[in-house]
Write an enzyme that holds these catalytic residues in place. Sequence first.
Site, mmCIF file in Angstrom:
data_model
loop_
_atom_site.group_PDB
_atom_site.id
_atom_site.type_symbol
_atom_site.label_atom_id
_atom_site.label_comp_id
_atom_site.label_asym_id
_atom_site.label_seq_id
_atom_site.Cartn_x
_atom_site.Cartn_y
_atom_site.Cartn_z
ATOM 1 N N ARG A 108 0.883 -1.185 0.000
ATOM 2 C CA ARG A 108 0.000 0.000 0.000
ATOM 3 C C ARG A 108 0.909 1.220 0.000
ATOM 4 O O ARG A 108 1.683 1.424 0.949
ATOM 5 C CB ARG A 108 -0.908 -0.013 1.229
ATOM 6 C CG ARG A 108 -1.535 1.334 1.497
ATOM 7 C CD ARG A 108 -2.690 1.304 2.443
ATOM 8 N NE ARG A 108 -3.843 0.684 1.826
ATOM 9 C CZ ARG A 108 -5.082 0.749 2.306
ATOM 10 N NH1 ARG A 108 -5.326 1.419 3.423
ATOM 11 N NH2 ARG A 108 -6.080 0.169 1.683
ATOM 12 N N HIS A 135 -6.929 1.062 -6.782
ATOM 13 C CA HIS A 135 -7.211 0.185 -5.640
ATOM 14 C C HIS A 135 -7.877 -1.090 -6.184
ATOM 15 O O HIS A 135 -9.053 -1.361 -5.929
ATOM 16 C CB HIS A 135 -8.121 0.908 -4.647
ATOM 17 C CG HIS A 135 -8.155 0.297 -3.269
ATOM 18 N ND1 HIS A 135 -7.388 -0.799 -2.912
ATOM 19 C CD2 HIS A 135 -8.889 0.619 -2.165
ATOM 20 C CE1 HIS A 135 -7.641 -1.113 -1.648
ATOM 21 N NE2 HIS A 135 -8.547 -0.269 -1.178
ATOM 22 N N GLN A 138 -9.816 -3.773 -3.943
ATOM 23 C CA GLN A 138 -11.125 -3.288 -3.508
ATOM 24 C C GLN A 138 -12.175 -3.566 -4.581
ATOM 25 O O GLN A 138 -13.283 -4.044 -4.292
ATOM 26 C CB GLN A 138 -11.031 -1.770 -3.246
ATOM 27 C CG GLN A 138 -12.342 -1.135 -2.829
ATOM 28 C CD GLN A 138 -12.798 -1.610 -1.472
ATOM 29 O OE1 GLN A 138 -12.051 -1.530 -0.512
ATOM 30 N NE2 GLN A 138 -14.025 -2.106 -1.369
ATOM 31 N N ASP A 230 -17.075 7.162 -1.903
ATOM 32 C CA ASP A 230 -15.791 7.070 -1.185
ATOM 33 C C ASP A 230 -15.566 8.438 -0.523
ATOM 34 O O ASP A 230 -16.238 9.421 -0.867
ATOM 35 C CB ASP A 230 -14.685 6.738 -2.209
ATOM 36 C CG ASP A 230 -13.291 6.566 -1.595
ATOM 37 O OD1 ASP A 230 -13.185 6.419 -0.358
ATOM 38 O OD2 ASP A 230 -12.306 6.594 -2.358
ATOM 39 N N CYS A 270 -16.440 1.846 -0.037
ATOM 40 C CA CYS A 270 -15.262 1.004 0.229
ATOM 41 C C CYS A 270 -14.833 1.061 1.694
ATOM 42 O O CYS A 270 -14.121 0.171 2.146
ATOM 43 C CB CYS A 270 -14.109 1.424 -0.680
ATOM 44 S SG CYS A 270 -13.685 3.168 -0.559
ATOM 45 N N ARG A 298 -13.463 -8.501 0.724
ATOM 46 C CA ARG A 298 -12.017 -8.266 0.552
ATOM 47 C C ARG A 298 -11.264 -9.557 0.884
ATOM 48 O O ARG A 298 -10.318 -9.936 0.202
ATOM 49 C CB ARG A 298 -11.536 -7.133 1.477
ATOM 50 C CG ARG A 298 -12.061 -5.744 1.154
ATOM 51 C CD ARG A 298 -11.510 -5.218 -0.156
ATOM 52 N NE ARG A 298 -10.059 -5.126 -0.161
ATOM 53 C CZ ARG A 298 -9.346 -4.117 0.350
ATOM 54 N NH1 ARG A 298 -9.966 -3.080 0.869
ATOM 55 N NH2 ARG A 298 -8.026 -4.119 0.300
HETATM 56 N N1 NVA Z 1 -9.810 6.978 -1.724
HETATM 57 C C1 NVA Z 1 -9.553 6.438 -0.401
HETATM 58 C C2 NVA Z 1 -9.789 4.978 -0.379
HETATM 59 C C3 NVA Z 1 -9.592 4.330 0.963
HETATM 60 C C4 NVA Z 1 -9.792 2.855 0.941
HETATM 61 C C5 NVA Z 1 -8.128 6.769 0.016
HETATM 62 O O1 NVA Z 1 -7.218 6.662 -0.829
HETATM 63 O O2 NVA Z 1 -7.921 7.154 1.161
HETATM 64 N N1 CP Z 2 -11.183 -0.077 1.890
HETATM 65 C C1 CP Z 2 -9.935 -0.162 2.388
HETATM 66 O O1 CP Z 2 -8.952 -0.364 1.661
HETATM 67 O O2 CP Z 2 -9.854 -0.047 3.732
HETATM 68 P P1 CP Z 2 -8.514 0.140 4.601
HETATM 69 O O3 CP Z 2 -7.962 1.490 4.233
HETATM 70 O O4 CP Z 2 -8.972 0.069 6.025
HETATM 71 O O5 CP Z 2 -7.569 -0.948 4.243
#
Ligand code: NVA
Ligand code: CP
Length: 312
Positions: A108, A135, A138, A230, A270, A298
Site C-alpha cells: 500500500r 485500488h 477493492q 468514497d 469502500c 475483501r
Molecule cells: N480513496 C480512499 C480509499 C480508501 C480505501 C483513500 O485513498 O484514502
Molecule cells: N477499503 C480499504 O482499503 O480499507 P482500509 O484502508 O482500512 O484498508
Amino acid sequence: MISSLKGRSFVSMTDFSSDEVLAVLDLAADLKKETASGKAHPRLAGKTLAMIFQKPSLRTRVSFETGMTQLGGHALYLAPSDIKLGERETVEDIGIVLGRYADIIMARVFGHPLVADLAKHAGVPVINGLSDFEHPCQIMADLQTVRERKGRLKGIHMIYIGDGNNVAHSLMFGAALVGMNLTVVTPPGFEPSGAVLAESQKIGDGSGAHIEVSNDPAGAAKGADVVYTDVWASMGQESEAEARSQKFKDYQVNSKLLSVMHKDAIILHCLPAHYGEEIEYDVSRLPNSAIFDQAENRLHAQKAIMVALSGS
Ligand code: NVA
Ligand code: CP
C-alpha cells in the site's frame, strides 16, 4: 484460465483480462463457501506474504493477513517506519530482497510507480493494496458483492459519486472488463484521469460496457442499480479536507438521491466512511446497503487473487 495468472502481479485492474477477472471471482465465491463450510484447504501452506504499508489500514491489513492464515500460509506486516520504502534504500533493492524471502508481496503506497517498480524487480507476484492511482483489490471485492446481490454484472448500471481518484480509476477499469455500465460523477475539477477514461472506454467497446463521466448526481442517478461512494479527502489529502467539503457538498449519497434510483438499488462504500459527508449514516444502514459485504469480500477476493497468482 486461472493458470494464466501464475507468477503474475496485480498492480492495476488492467493486469487481468475480462475472463481472468470472472475466473478469479468464481474462485472467490468457491473459497467463500469453503470457508463457511469449515472445510478449507491449506492451498498456500508454507508460503509467506510480505505486506508493506506506507499508509494506515484496517480492511486491507486484516483481510490479507487473515486470508493468508486461512490458506495455511503466513503474513508479515511491515509498517511505514519499518522499511521506509524509497527512503532507506531503493525500491529496486527492497523488491529484490523481499522476493528472496517472500512468495508474494502486497504493498500500500502513495505513488503508484512504487508498487509498479516493486513488481518489476521482486521476481514474485506483487499485489497493489492501494496506491494514489488505483485500488484493484477493492474493486474485485466490489464486483463479487454486486454479483452476489444482483446475480450478474453485465448490463448493470452503476454510478460512482465522489473524487475521481484511486477507487474510481480501478472501478472504471473493472466495470469495463466485466461489461457493467458506469457513470463517474464528480465535482468539476475532480474528474478521473483522461487516460483512464480513454482506456476504460476502449475496453468497454469490447465488453459492451458504457463508461462515462458527469458532474450531475441527480441526472446520472436516474434508474441506476448501484450507487458507490468514497471519502472526499483521501489518505494523504487531510490538509485539503475542509476546502473539499465545500466543493463536494452536493455530491452526497442520501435519501433524496436514492429516490431517483431503481427501487432495489444497492449502496456501496469502500470504507472508511465519513458519515454526514459523502454518505448519510441512515442510508449506510438500509437493507440495500452492501458496505459490510464489500468489506467481508475483501477477504474472499484477495484469497482468490493470492491463490491464482501463486498457481496453487
Ligand atoms: N480513496 C480512499 C480509499 C480508501 C480505501 C483513500 O485513498 O484514502
Ligand atoms: N477499503 C480499504 O482499503 O480499507 P482500509 O484502508 O482500512 O484498508
